[in-house]
Design a protein around this motif. Structure first.
Motif, PDB file in Angstrom:
ATOM      1  N   PRO A 211       0.818  -1.218   0.000  1.00  0.00           N
ATOM      2  CA  PRO A 211       0.000   0.000   0.000  1.00  0.00           C
ATOM      3  C   PRO A 211       0.852   1.269   0.000  1.00  0.00           C
ATOM      4  O   PRO A 211       1.913   1.310   0.627  1.00  0.00           O
ATOM      5  N   THR A 212       0.386   2.260  -0.719  1.00  0.00           N
ATOM      6  CA  THR A 212       0.985   3.592  -0.663  1.00  0.00           C
ATOM      7  C   THR A 212       0.211   4.374   0.394  1.00  0.00           C
ATOM      8  O   THR A 212      -0.954   4.730   0.200  1.00  0.00           O
ATOM      9  N   ILE A 213       0.857   4.578   1.531  1.00  0.00           N
ATOM     10  CA  ILE A 213       0.142   5.123   2.685  1.00  0.00           C
ATOM     11  C   ILE A 213      -0.101   6.621   2.536  1.00  0.00           C
ATOM     12  O   ILE A 213       0.808   7.388   2.227  1.00  0.00           O
ATOM     13  N   GLN A 214      -1.353   7.001   2.759  1.00  0.00           N
ATOM     14  CA  GLN A 214      -1.752   8.411   2.781  1.00  0.00           C
ATOM     15  C   GLN A 214      -2.278   8.703   4.197  1.00  0.00           C
ATOM     16  O   GLN A 214      -3.427   8.388   4.509  1.00  0.00           O
ATOM     17  N   PRO A 215      -1.434   9.266   5.045  1.00  0.00           N
ATOM     18  CA  PRO A 215      -1.800   9.420   6.464  1.00  0.00           C
ATOM     19  C   PRO A 215      -3.125  10.127   6.715  1.00  0.00           C
ATOM     20  O   PRO A 215      -3.812   9.817   7.700  1.00  0.00           O
ATOM     21  N   GLU A 216      -3.526  11.020   5.814  1.00  0.00           N
ATOM     22  CA  GLU A 216      -4.737  11.808   6.064  1.00  0.00           C
ATOM     23  C   GLU A 216      -6.022  10.974   6.011  1.00  0.00           C
ATOM     24  O   GLU A 216      -7.089  11.445   6.440  1.00  0.00           O
ATOM     25  N   VAL A 217      -5.954   9.725   5.501  1.00  0.00           N
ATOM     26  CA  VAL A 217      -7.177   8.915   5.430  1.00  0.00           C
ATOM     27  C   VAL A 217      -7.401   8.102   6.704  1.00  0.00           C
ATOM     28  O   VAL A 217      -8.366   7.333   6.787  1.00  0.00           O
ATOM     29  N   MET A 218      -6.527   8.288   7.707  1.00  0.00           N
ATOM     30  CA  MET A 218      -6.679   7.552   8.959  1.00  0.00           C
ATOM     31  C   MET A 218      -6.868   8.510  10.126  1.00  0.00           C
ATOM     32  O   MET A 218      -6.281   9.591  10.149  1.00  0.00           O
ATOM     33  N   ALA A 219      -7.691   8.093  11.078  1.00  0.00           N
ATOM     34  CA  ALA A 219      -7.990   8.950  12.233  1.00  0.00           C
ATOM     35  C   ALA A 219      -8.387   8.073  13.409  1.00  0.00           C
ATOM     36  O   ALA A 219      -8.733   6.898  13.254  1.00  0.00           O
ATOM     37  N   SER A 220      -8.335   8.652  14.596  1.00  0.00           N
ATOM     38  CA  SER A 220      -8.812   7.943  15.786  1.00  0.00           C
ATOM     39  C   SER A 220     -10.286   8.276  16.012  1.00  0.00           C
ATOM     40  O   SER A 220     -10.814   9.264  15.477  1.00  0.00           O
ATOM     41  N   LEU A 221     -10.945   7.458  16.814  1.00  0.00           N
ATOM     42  CA  LEU A 221     -12.348   7.728  17.140  1.00  0.00           C
ATOM     43  C   LEU A 221     -12.501   9.047  17.898  1.00  0.00           C
ATOM     44  O   LEU A 221     -13.487   9.757  17.710  1.00  0.00           O
TER      45      LEU A 221
END
Length: 280
Positions: A211-221
């Motif tokens: 995977p080419t990681i795009q940090p902005e697509v991940m978040a915490s609850l």
């Protein structure tokens, strides 16, 4: 009630809360614990179980991660950032565990009737929606491109991933495992894995598409719900939910008579991890 919720409404659940006791121990111990519960539940030596677990700064690698052309250097980057690296015994790619990530394992038996792989995922999706009634209708399951360990059962809100699901099947038992990014920054965790892959690949072409990681697509609850949620909050929610789902909840860890089986699986998991790391 949906057909998948019906797996959760049962006479008795067993709740093994290790969200505090596992923090300073190897995550391999948690995989051994889940294998033990899989065996016990699958062979009907225990009622179905839910286990909560947390580990400090660990990156759990998948089999394909170990085939990175520069995997030794990549693991070194994790260690320099303060993380241990281990290899998991279920499918998927690298995921981050830390004190802000709550792992929940739902362990079911298919000794009486089979539970196919999609059903296992759907049961966990139903469980997570029940845990977060304030966001249940916003939680979706589909692959979030750019996330770490992407899969068709990535759990997201408004297109940002906060959880991933995996399964472990053993002796007619099924452990469906979810990691919930509860606290902190989802993007910072993703940056760690992005650096891992960049170091592990160093621009080389590989047969497997990492995977080419795009940090902005991940978040915490906490970020997604704009609430000061903690791992402890969700552990308490889990216990309260089980009390709604069952007539009785059996609390406590592995019993003395189950420890021999746990030791067997622990040795197996540690041996397997050692061989994988030596191959790397």
């Amino acid at each position: 009630m949906t057909q998948y919720e019906s797996f959760l409404y049962i006479p008795e659940w067993r709740f093994v809360d290790e969200s505090m006791t596992t923090r300073n121990r190897s995550a391999l111990e948690s995989f051994a614990a889940d294998d033990t519960l899989c065996h016990l539940v699958g062979q009907q030596l225990s009622v179905p179980a839910v286990r909560t677990w947390v580990h400090n700064k660990t990156v759990v690698l998948g089999i394909q991660d170990h085939r990175l052309p520069h995997v030794s250097e990549a693991i070194l980057t994790l260690e320099k950032a303060g993380y241990n690296a281990i290899v998991r015994n279920s499918g998927g790619l690298a995921v981050v565990l830390d004190e802000g990530v709550l792992n929940i394992s739902v362990v079911l038996s298919e000794s009486n009737s089979s539970i196919d792989i999609p059903a296992g995922y759907e049961v966990m999706l139903a469980f997570v929606r029940m845990l977060f009634p304030e966001a249940a209708d916003r939680i979706e399951a589909y692959e979030i491109v750019g996330s770490y360990c992407p899969g068709s059962y990535d759990l997201s809100i408004d297109g940002r991933k906060f959880a991933g699901i995996s399964q472990r099947r053993l002796r007619q038992g099924i452990a469906v495992q979810v990691y919930l990014c509860v606290e902190g920054s989802g993007a910072e965790r993703a940056e760690l894995i992005r650096d891992f892959y960049e170091t592990g690949l160093q621009g080389e072409e590989t047969k497997f598409a990492y995977p080419t990681i795009q940090p902005e697509v991940m978040a915490s609850l906490s970020e997604l719900l704009d609430m000061p949620l903690t791992v402890s909050d969700i552990t308490i929610r889990t216990q309260l939910l089980l009390r709604e789902l069952a007539d009785h909840v059996d609390m406590g860890g592995l019993k003395p008579e189950e420890m021999e089986l746990y030791t067997f699986y622990l040795n197996r998991v540690f041996d397997r991890n050692k061989k994988m790391l030596e191959l790397g």
